[in-house]
Design a protein around this motif. Structure first.
Motif, PDB file in Angstrom:
ATOM      1  N   ALA A  68      77.400 -55.341 -43.632  1.00 40.90           N
ATOM      2  CA  ALA A  68      77.148 -56.498 -42.817  1.00 40.90           C
ATOM      3  C   ALA A  68      78.542 -56.705 -41.793  1.00 40.90           C
ATOM      4  CB  ALA A  68      77.121 -57.787 -43.525  1.00 40.90           C
ATOM      5  N   GLY A  69      79.773 -56.147 -42.075  1.00 40.30           N
ATOM      6  CA  GLY A  69      80.647 -56.301 -41.051  1.00 40.30           C
ATOM      7  C   GLY A  69      81.737 -57.219 -41.537  1.00 40.30           C
ATOM      8  N   PHE A  70      81.601 -57.981 -42.711  1.00 41.08           N
ATOM      9  CA  PHE A  70      82.589 -58.772 -43.294  1.00 41.08           C
ATOM     10  C   PHE A  70      83.989 -57.935 -43.294  1.00 41.08           C
ATOM     11  CE2 PHE A  70      78.702 -60.560 -45.040  1.00 41.08           C
ATOM     12  CZ  PHE A  70      78.955 -61.918 -44.515  1.00 41.08           C
ATOM     13  N   SER A  71      85.157 -58.857 -43.186  1.00 39.42           N
ATOM     14  CA  SER A  71      86.476 -58.148 -43.215  1.00 39.42           C
ATOM     15  C   SER A  71      86.687 -57.776 -44.752  1.00 39.42           C
ATOM     16  CB  SER A  71      87.416 -59.284 -42.996  1.00 39.42           C
ATOM     17  OG  SER A  71      87.069 -59.790 -41.851  1.00 39.42           O
ATOM     18  N   HIS A  72      86.298 -58.842 -45.530  1.00 43.02           N
ATOM     19  CA  HIS A  72      86.284 -58.475 -47.300  1.00 43.02           C
ATOM     20  C   HIS A  72      85.292 -58.622 -47.964  1.00 43.02           C
ATOM     21  CE1 HIS A  72      90.736 -57.669 -45.997  1.00 43.02           C
ATOM     22  NE2 HIS A  72      90.734 -58.751 -45.496  1.00 43.02           N
ATOM     23  N   THR A  73      85.120 -58.006 -49.002  1.00 38.94           N
ATOM     24  CA  THR A  73      83.974 -58.687 -50.057  1.00 38.94           C
ATOM     25  C   THR A  73      84.631 -58.192 -51.474  1.00 38.94           C
ATOM     26  OG1 THR A  73      82.905 -56.263 -50.337  1.00 38.94           O
ATOM     27  CG2 THR A  73      82.170 -57.988 -48.551  1.00 38.94           C
ATOM     28  N   GLU A  74      84.241 -59.032 -52.282  1.00 38.53           N
ATOM     29  CA  GLU A  74      84.640 -58.754 -53.706  1.00 38.53           C
ATOM     30  C   GLU A  74      83.778 -59.526 -54.745  1.00 38.53           C
ATOM     31  OE1 GLU A  74      86.979 -56.810 -55.693  1.00 38.53           O
ATOM     32  OE2 GLU A  74      88.075 -57.368 -53.848  1.00 38.53           O
ATOM     33  N   ARG A  75      83.364 -58.557 -55.766  1.00 36.52           N
ATOM     34  CA  ARG A  75      82.546 -59.268 -56.664  1.00 36.52           C
ATOM     35  C   ARG A  75      83.070 -60.207 -57.666  1.00 36.52           C
ATOM     36  NH1 ARG A  75      79.216 -55.561 -60.070  1.00 36.52           N
ATOM     37  NH2 ARG A  75      79.310 -53.970 -58.422  1.00 36.52           N
TER      38      ARG A  75
ATOM     39  N   LEU B 185      81.745 -62.556 -53.248  1.00 38.67           N
ATOM     40  CA  LEU B 185      82.508 -63.261 -52.223  1.00 38.67           C
ATOM     41  C   LEU B 185      82.489 -62.243 -50.937  1.00 38.67           C
ATOM     42  CD1 LEU B 185      85.584 -64.217 -54.059  1.00 38.67           C
ATOM     43  CD2 LEU B 185      83.979 -66.112 -53.316  1.00 38.67           C
ATOM     44  N   VAL B 186      82.294 -63.061 -49.871  1.00 34.00           N
ATOM     45  CA  VAL B 186      82.413 -62.593 -48.403  1.00 34.00           C
ATOM     46  C   VAL B 186      83.484 -63.422 -47.623  1.00 34.00           C
ATOM     47  CG1 VAL B 186      80.156 -61.472 -48.557  1.00 34.00           C
ATOM     48  CG2 VAL B 186      80.113 -63.705 -47.434  1.00 34.00           C
ATOM     49  N   GLN B 187      84.051 -62.470 -46.906  1.00 35.13           N
ATOM     50  CA  GLN B 187      84.996 -63.306 -45.881  1.00 35.13           C
ATOM     51  C   GLN B 187      85.208 -62.493 -44.608  1.00 35.13           C
ATOM     52  OE1 GLN B 187      89.211 -62.737 -47.463  1.00 35.13           O
ATOM     53  NE2 GLN B 187      89.072 -64.921 -47.883  1.00 35.13           N
ATOM     54  N   THR B 188      85.458 -63.461 -43.551  1.00 45.82           N
ATOM     55  CA  THR B 188      85.626 -62.912 -42.203  1.00 45.82           C
ATOM     56  C   THR B 188      87.202 -63.252 -41.728  1.00 45.82           C
ATOM     57  OG1 THR B 188      83.417 -62.984 -41.619  1.00 45.82           O
ATOM     58  CG2 THR B 188      84.987 -62.960 -39.767  1.00 45.82           C
ATOM     59  N   VAL B 189      88.027 -62.219 -41.444  1.00 47.34           N
ATOM     60  CA  VAL B 189      89.399 -63.067 -41.115  1.00 47.34           C
ATOM     61  C   VAL B 189      89.291 -62.684 -39.778  1.00 47.34           C
ATOM     62  CG1 VAL B 189      91.874 -62.463 -41.476  1.00 47.34           C
ATOM     63  CG2 VAL B 189      90.250 -62.187 -43.313  1.00 47.34           C
TER      64      VAL B 189
ATOM     65  N   TYR C  35      87.462 -67.153 -43.121  1.00 40.60           N
ATOM     66  CA  TYR C  35      86.397 -67.919 -43.627  1.00 40.60           C
ATOM     67  C   TYR C  35      85.568 -67.468 -44.854  1.00 40.60           C
ATOM     68  CZ  TYR C  35      86.671 -70.813 -39.527  1.00 40.60           C
ATOM     69  OH  TYR C  35      87.236 -71.549 -38.672  1.00 40.60           O
ATOM     70  N   THR C  36      85.194 -68.160 -45.828  1.00 38.64           N
ATOM     71  CA  THR C  36      84.831 -67.407 -47.141  1.00 38.64           C
ATOM     72  C   THR C  36      83.438 -68.018 -47.410  1.00 38.64           C
ATOM     73  OG1 THR C  36      87.122 -67.182 -47.906  1.00 38.64           O
ATOM     74  CG2 THR C  36      85.528 -67.137 -49.498  1.00 38.64           C
ATOM     75  N   SER C  37      82.760 -67.156 -48.045  1.00 40.20           N
ATOM     76  CA  SER C  37      81.375 -67.811 -48.593  1.00 40.20           C
ATOM     77  C   SER C  37      80.954 -66.825 -49.545  1.00 40.20           C
ATOM     78  CB  SER C  37      80.262 -67.564 -47.494  1.00 40.20           C
ATOM     79  OG  SER C  37      80.420 -68.335 -46.298  1.00 40.20           O
ATOM     80  N   CYS C  38      79.695 -67.120 -50.341  1.00 39.96           N
ATOM     81  CA  CYS C  38      79.316 -66.282 -51.193  1.00 39.96           C
ATOM     82  C   CYS C  38      77.868 -66.061 -51.603  1.00 39.96           C
ATOM     83  CB  CYS C  38      80.103 -66.763 -52.607  1.00 39.96           C
ATOM     84  SG  CYS C  38      79.743 -68.252 -53.117  1.00 39.96           S
ATOM     85  N   TYR C  39      77.512 -65.256 -52.376  1.00 39.57           N
ATOM     86  CA  TYR C  39      76.136 -65.256 -52.750  1.00 39.57           C
ATOM     87  C   TYR C  39      75.841 -64.939 -54.042  1.00 39.57           C
ATOM     88  CZ  TYR C  39      75.595 -63.582 -47.686  1.00 39.57           C
ATOM     89  OH  TYR C  39      75.658 -63.535 -46.505  1.00 39.57           O
TER      90      TYR C  39
END
Ligand code: SF4
Length: 182
Positions: A14-21, A73-77, A172-176
């Motif tokens: 999706a192009g997020f800067s960072h993702t983490e379980r 977690l998904v994050q865009t920096v 900016y941080t969000s999650c699913y």
């Protein structure tokens, strides 16, 4: 390919800067975060069905979240010219929101019960109907992580995701959350 692999693939592309379980035991819904909403931290308390009190009590959120066994977690920096670069802040926010909503739609196709928790209030409609009329899109409306009582810096730290990337950056941080039991 199993559902978790498909989910991971969608999020990774999706192009997020960072993702983490997310380790589910680190998900803590705190009264103190709800109090920050009530104290007017972002000014949306009592103005949107996806924010408190419209989104239900913390106990309702706890009950809802208990169905989910996985989270990401998904994050865009965004890089800013300086700390007053409002245009850069807005641009990073919009980039994150677009990715986040588009990804939520793709995830719904394989996991209809996905629970996306965003950064900021629900903006699916130009104007929220709260409180005069029912929510226009109850199946799709998106609460913020804070509305669920989650302290974003805390959940990031506990899941090895940075929250602050230094001066002249904005994150900016969000999650699913996913119910993969069936
Ligand atoms: S979907 Fe529309 S009516 Fe429902 S919470 Fe979001 S903005 Fe408000």
């Amino acid at each position: 390919m199993d559902d978790l692999k498909k989910i991971t693939e969608i999020i990774e592309s999706a192009g997020f800067s960072h993702t983490e379980r997310i380790h589910m035991e680190t998900v803590e819904l705190m009264d103190e975060v709800r109090e920050m909403c009530q104290n007017g931290n972002c000014g949306m308390y009592g103005k949107n069905w996806a924010c408190p009190p419209g989104c239900g009590s913390l106990e309702d959120c706890r009950k809802n979240l208990s169905r989910y066994q996985k989270g990401i977690l998904v994050q865009t920096v965004g890089e800013l010219e300086d700390s007053m670069d409002w245009e850069g802040i807005k641009e990073a926010e919009e980039r994150h929101k677009k990715r986040f909503l588009e990804t939520a739609e793709k995830l719904r196709e394989i996991c209809p019960e996905v629970l996306p928790l965003g950064a900021g209030t629900c903006t699916l409609c130009k104007e929220c109907t709260y409180p005069g009329a029912p929510c226009r899109q109850p199946e799709k409306r998106i609460s913020s992580m804070e509305a669920y009582g989650i302290l974003v810096s805390d959940i990031c730290t506990k899941n090895q995701m940075k929250y602050y990337y230094g001066p002249d950056t904005i994150a900016y941080t969000s999650c699913y959350f996913f119910d993969l039991s069936s």
